[in-house]
Design an enzyme around this catalytic site. Structure first.
Site, short mmCIF file in Angstrom:
data_model
loop_
_atom_site.label_atom_id
_atom_site.label_comp_id
_atom_site.label_asym_id
_atom_site.label_seq_id
_atom_site.Cartn_x
_atom_site.Cartn_y
_atom_site.Cartn_z
N LYS A 9 0.83 -1.21 0.00
CA LYS A 9 0.00 0.00 0.00
C LYS A 9 0.87 1.27 0.00
O LYS A 9 2.08 1.20 0.24
CB LYS A 9 -0.92 -0.04 1.22
CG LYS A 9 -1.94 -1.19 1.17
CD LYS A 9 -2.88 -1.17 2.39
CE LYS A 9 -3.88 -2.32 2.32
NZ LYS A 9 -4.88 -2.24 3.43
N TYR A 49 -12.12 -2.21 -4.03
CA TYR A 49 -12.68 -2.39 -2.69
C TYR A 49 -14.21 -2.32 -2.68
O TYR A 49 -14.80 -2.03 -1.64
CB TYR A 49 -12.10 -1.34 -1.73
CG TYR A 49 -10.72 -1.68 -1.19
CD1 TYR A 49 -10.51 -2.84 -0.43
CD2 TYR A 49 -9.64 -0.84 -1.41
CE1 TYR A 49 -9.25 -3.15 0.08
CE2 TYR A 49 -8.38 -1.14 -0.89
CZ TYR A 49 -8.20 -2.29 -0.13
OH TYR A 49 -6.96 -2.59 0.38
N ASN A 112 -1.93 -0.08 6.94
CA ASN A 112 -1.39 -1.36 7.43
C ASN A 112 -0.51 -2.06 6.39
O ASN A 112 -0.40 -3.27 6.37
CB ASN A 112 -2.52 -2.25 7.95
CG ASN A 112 -3.58 -2.53 6.90
OD1 ASN A 112 -3.41 -2.18 5.74
ND2 ASN A 112 -4.64 -3.20 7.29
N HIS A 115 -1.96 -5.44 1.41
CA HIS A 115 -3.24 -6.09 1.14
C HIS A 115 -2.95 -7.52 0.71
O HIS A 115 -1.95 -7.78 0.03
CB HIS A 115 -3.98 -5.38 -0.02
CG HIS A 115 -5.13 -6.20 -0.52
ND1 HIS A 115 -6.37 -6.14 0.04
CD2 HIS A 115 -5.20 -7.14 -1.51
CE1 HIS A 115 -7.16 -7.02 -0.57
NE2 HIS A 115 -6.48 -7.62 -1.52
N GLU A 126 -9.36 -10.35 -7.82
CA GLU A 126 -8.34 -9.31 -7.62
C GLU A 126 -7.18 -9.45 -8.61
O GLU A 126 -6.65 -8.44 -9.08
CB GLU A 126 -7.83 -9.37 -6.17
CG GLU A 126 -8.92 -8.93 -5.19
CD GLU A 126 -8.52 -9.03 -3.73
OE1 GLU A 126 -7.39 -9.49 -3.43
OE2 GLU A 126 -9.34 -8.64 -2.87
P1 IDP Z 1 -7.79 -7.00 5.31
O1 IDP Z 1 -6.97 -5.99 4.55
O2 IDP Z 1 -7.06 -7.56 6.50
O3 IDP Z 1 -8.40 -8.08 4.45
P2 IDP Z 1 -10.47 -5.81 5.38
O4 IDP Z 1 -11.46 -6.00 6.47
O5 IDP Z 1 -10.70 -6.50 4.08
O6 IDP Z 1 -9.01 -6.19 5.97
O7 IDP Z 1 -10.35 -4.25 5.15
C1 IDP Z 1 -9.69 -3.72 4.02
C2 IDP Z 1 -8.81 -2.58 4.45
O8 IDP Z 1 -9.65 -1.52 4.94
C3 IDP Z 1 -7.87 -2.88 5.62
O9 IDP Z 1 -6.67 -3.53 5.25
C4 IDP Z 1 -7.60 -1.50 6.16
O10 IDP Z 1 -6.67 -0.77 5.35
C5 IDP Z 1 -8.99 -0.85 6.01
N1 IDP Z 1 -9.81 -1.01 7.22
C6 IDP Z 1 -10.38 -2.15 7.68
N2 IDP Z 1 -11.08 -1.93 8.81
C7 IDP Z 1 -10.95 -0.60 9.06
C8 IDP Z 1 -11.46 0.25 10.10
O11 IDP Z 1 -12.16 -0.17 11.02
N3 IDP Z 1 -11.09 1.58 10.01
C9 IDP Z 1 -10.32 2.07 9.02
N4 IDP Z 1 -9.84 1.30 8.02
C10 IDP Z 1 -10.13 -0.01 8.05
MG MG Z 2 -9.78 -7.93 2.92
#
Ligand code: IDP
Ligand code: MG
Length: 133
Positions: A9, A49, A112, A115, A126
């Protein structure tokens, strides 16, 4: 051979973590099958997304993902979807296992670093999203 989509990212690219992320994949025996450095448009990020479009963080996530270049990669290996998720760590870095990418480098639940596809179905969608044919 199983395949999955990985993205480094904008925070990971900006902080100089491309090599570190790839080192973790390669040292686990995962193969980088395809790779490119690109800047996502708003439309790209919204489409990628789309499953999250009803979530409260959707607009912020799209803004973050378009804020700078990203590295998109197809990873290949046995059970690579699950192995990649394990190397990444939990979405929220405070809950991520020690020595995972997110535990070591994430600064925020959103920012984070990486992805990774979470299922065979999402991996297919994807990979096709970024690497047609
Ligand atoms: P993942 O990346 O671990 O699969 P997902 O639930 O698919 O997690 O969420 C996609 C992305 O959205 C996350 O990696 C993160 O960057 C963002 N995200 C997920 N939950 C939150 C939240 O509660 N607040 C802000 N951003 C979030
Ligand atoms: Mg995800």
């Amino acid at each position: 051979m199983e395949k999955t989509l990985s993205i480094i990212k904008p925070d990971g690219v900006a902080r100089g973590l491309i090599g570190e992320v790839i080192r973790r994949f390669e040292s686990d025996g995962i193969k980088i099958a395809q790779m490119k450095l690109i800047r996502l448009t708003t439309e790209d990020a919204q489409g990628f997304y789309a499953v999250h479009k009803q979530r409260p963080f959707f607009n912020s996530l799209v803004e973050f993902m378009t804020s700078g270049p990203v590295v998109v990669m197809v990873l290949e290996g046995d059970n690579v979807i699950e192995r990649n998720r394990k190397i990444m760590g939990a979405t929220n870095f405070v809950e991520a296992a020690p020595d995972t990418i997110r535990r070591c480098y994430a600064t925020d639940i959103e920012k984070n670093i990486v992805h990774g596809s979470d299922s065979l179905e999402s991996a297919e969608f994807e990979i096709n999203f970024f690497f047609k044919n």
